[in-house]
Design a protein around this motif. Structure first.
Motif, PDB file in Angstrom:
ATOM      1  N   SER A  86       0.820  -1.204   0.000  1.00  0.00           N
ATOM      2  CA  SER A  86       0.000   0.000   0.000  1.00  0.00           C
ATOM      3  C   SER A  86       0.855   1.256   0.000  1.00  0.00           C
ATOM      4  N   SER A  87       1.938   1.232   0.786  1.00  0.00           N
ATOM      5  CA  SER A  87       2.816   2.396   0.860  1.00  0.00           C
ATOM      6  C   SER A  87       3.725   2.508  -0.356  1.00  0.00           C
ATOM      7  N   ALA A  88       4.320   1.387  -0.748  1.00  0.00           N
ATOM      8  CA  ALA A  88       5.285   1.409  -1.843  1.00  0.00           C
ATOM      9  C   ALA A  88       4.643   1.830  -3.161  1.00  0.00           C
ATOM     10  N   GLU A  89       3.417   1.427  -3.396  1.00  0.00           N
ATOM     11  CA  GLU A  89       2.739   1.828  -4.626  1.00  0.00           C
ATOM     12  C   GLU A  89       2.593   3.339  -4.715  1.00  0.00           C
ATOM     13  N   LYS A  90       2.288   3.982  -3.584  1.00  0.00           N
ATOM     14  CA  LYS A  90       2.175   5.440  -3.560  1.00  0.00           C
ATOM     15  C   LYS A  90       3.535   6.101  -3.754  1.00  0.00           C
ATOM     16  N   THR A 104      10.180   0.000  14.099  1.00  0.00           N
ATOM     17  CA  THR A 104      10.794  -0.829  15.126  1.00  0.00           C
ATOM     18  C   THR A 104      12.097  -1.423  14.577  1.00  0.00           C
ATOM     19  N   ARG A 105      12.899  -1.940  15.474  1.00  0.00           N
ATOM     20  CA  ARG A 105      14.203  -2.457  15.057  1.00  0.00           C
ATOM     21  C   ARG A 105      14.068  -3.589  14.054  1.00  0.00           C
ATOM     22  N   ALA A 106      13.123  -4.502  14.293  1.00  0.00           N
ATOM     23  CA  ALA A 106      12.958  -5.637  13.389  1.00  0.00           C
ATOM     24  C   ALA A 106      12.589  -5.176  11.988  1.00  0.00           C
ATOM     25  N   VAL A 107      11.696  -4.201  11.883  1.00  0.00           N
ATOM     26  CA  VAL A 107      11.289  -3.702  10.566  1.00  0.00           C
ATOM     27  C   VAL A 107      12.466  -3.046   9.857  1.00  0.00           C
ATOM     28  N   MET A 108      13.309  -2.342  10.600  1.00  0.00           N
ATOM     29  CA  MET A 108      14.456  -1.669   9.981  1.00  0.00           C
ATOM     30  C   MET A 108      15.586  -2.625   9.637  1.00  0.00           C
ATOM     31  N   GLU A 109      15.704  -3.736  10.364  1.00  0.00           N
ATOM     32  CA  GLU A 109      16.872  -4.599  10.185  1.00  0.00           C
ATOM     33  C   GLU A 109      16.573  -5.935   9.520  1.00  0.00           C
ATOM     34  N   GLU A 110      15.405  -6.492   9.730  1.00  0.00           N
ATOM     35  CA  GLU A 110      15.090  -7.805   9.155  1.00  0.00           C
ATOM     36  C   GLU A 110      14.732  -7.669   7.672  1.00  0.00           C
ATOM     37  N   ASP A 111      14.929  -8.738   6.932  1.00  0.00           N
ATOM     38  CA  ASP A 111      14.726  -8.693   5.483  1.00  0.00           C
ATOM     39  C   ASP A 111      13.260  -8.645   5.067  1.00  0.00           C
ATOM     40  N   ILE A 118      12.606  -3.406  -1.742  1.00  0.00           N
ATOM     41  CA  ILE A 118      13.707  -3.421  -2.709  1.00  0.00           C
ATOM     42  C   ILE A 118      13.385  -4.311  -3.907  1.00  0.00           C
ATOM     43  N   GLU A 119      12.992  -5.544  -3.631  1.00  0.00           N
ATOM     44  CA  GLU A 119      12.854  -6.533  -4.696  1.00  0.00           C
ATOM     45  C   GLU A 119      11.564  -6.385  -5.490  1.00  0.00           C
TER      46      GLU A 119
END
Length: 212
Positions: A86-90, A104-111, A118-119
């Motif tokens: 939803s966000s990336a499309e905008k 949060t840390r997990a959102v910033m660091e986890e794939d 990115i992909e």
């Protein structure tokens, strides 16, 4: 997680929803202890309950919970209306490419979150420095639940935002945590800023209208 069907325009209509509410303290505990296996198991169980009740799709109302999105789709057999999409499309439609991510840390660091940006959407993703990432969960789960929120806590997020803009030269920022809108006003934004909660809700409504 929710079922969205039969959303028809008009002053007296509302969405047809199935809601499975979870104590977010349980999710927060699993996130801070990195018990993502436990979080995924809990969410998959809830997803199966909603599928049996007749849900047509699932929605996770927290950014970090999307670490379980792929497993949730597999176990429930239902599509997850993903908050990243939803966000990336905008962002893509607005012509942005170099994205700053506050969360949060997990959102910033986890794939699971960055990789989708990115992909799937071809975006470049930057995050604040390690010092901020190490303390961000404590700030979110402890400080942002207080009223009023301490200026010192807000300053940490404002400084991280400016780091992304000034040091990393991002051309937009994603606020990928529901609590972050509590620490920013519109006048604080110096680049286009996308708040995932509102965009996710709009995307869900658009899906419902297209499906029915």
């Amino acid at each position: 997680m929710t079922r969205v069907v039969g959303l028809i325009g008009g002053p007296v209509h509302s969405a047809n929803l199935l809601i499975r509410s979870i104590n977010y303290a349980d999710i927060a505990r699993m996130v801070t202890t990195k018990d993502f296996e436990g979080m995924t198991k809990l969410l998959c169980q809830c997803g199966q309950e909603l599928q049996k009740a007749g849900a047509q799709s699932l929605v996770l109302c927290a950014n970090v919970a999307h670490k379980a999105a792929d497993a949730l789709e597999e176990h429930s057999g239902l599509p997850v209306l993903h908050i990243v999409d939803s966000s990336a499309e905008k962002i893509v439609s607005a012509g942005h490419h170099r994205v700053g991510l506050l969360a949060t840390r997990a959102v910033m660091e986890e794939d699971f979150y960055k990789a989708r940006l990115i992909e799937k959407f071809g975006l470049e993703v930057l995050v604040p420095g390690e010092d901020f990432r190490e303390r961000v969960d404590g700030l979110i789960f402890d400080e942002l639940s207080k009223n009023p929120i301490a200026k010192e806590a807000k300053d940490h997020f404002h400084n991280a935002y400016e780091e992304l803009v000034q040091r990393h030269k991002v051309d937009c920022v994603i606020l990928a945590c529901t609590e972050l809108r509590l620490v920013f006003n519109d006048e604080d934004f110096t680049v286009p800023t996308f708040e995932t909660t509102g965009l996710h809700a709009r995307g869900i409504a658009e899906w419902a209208l297209l499906e029915n």
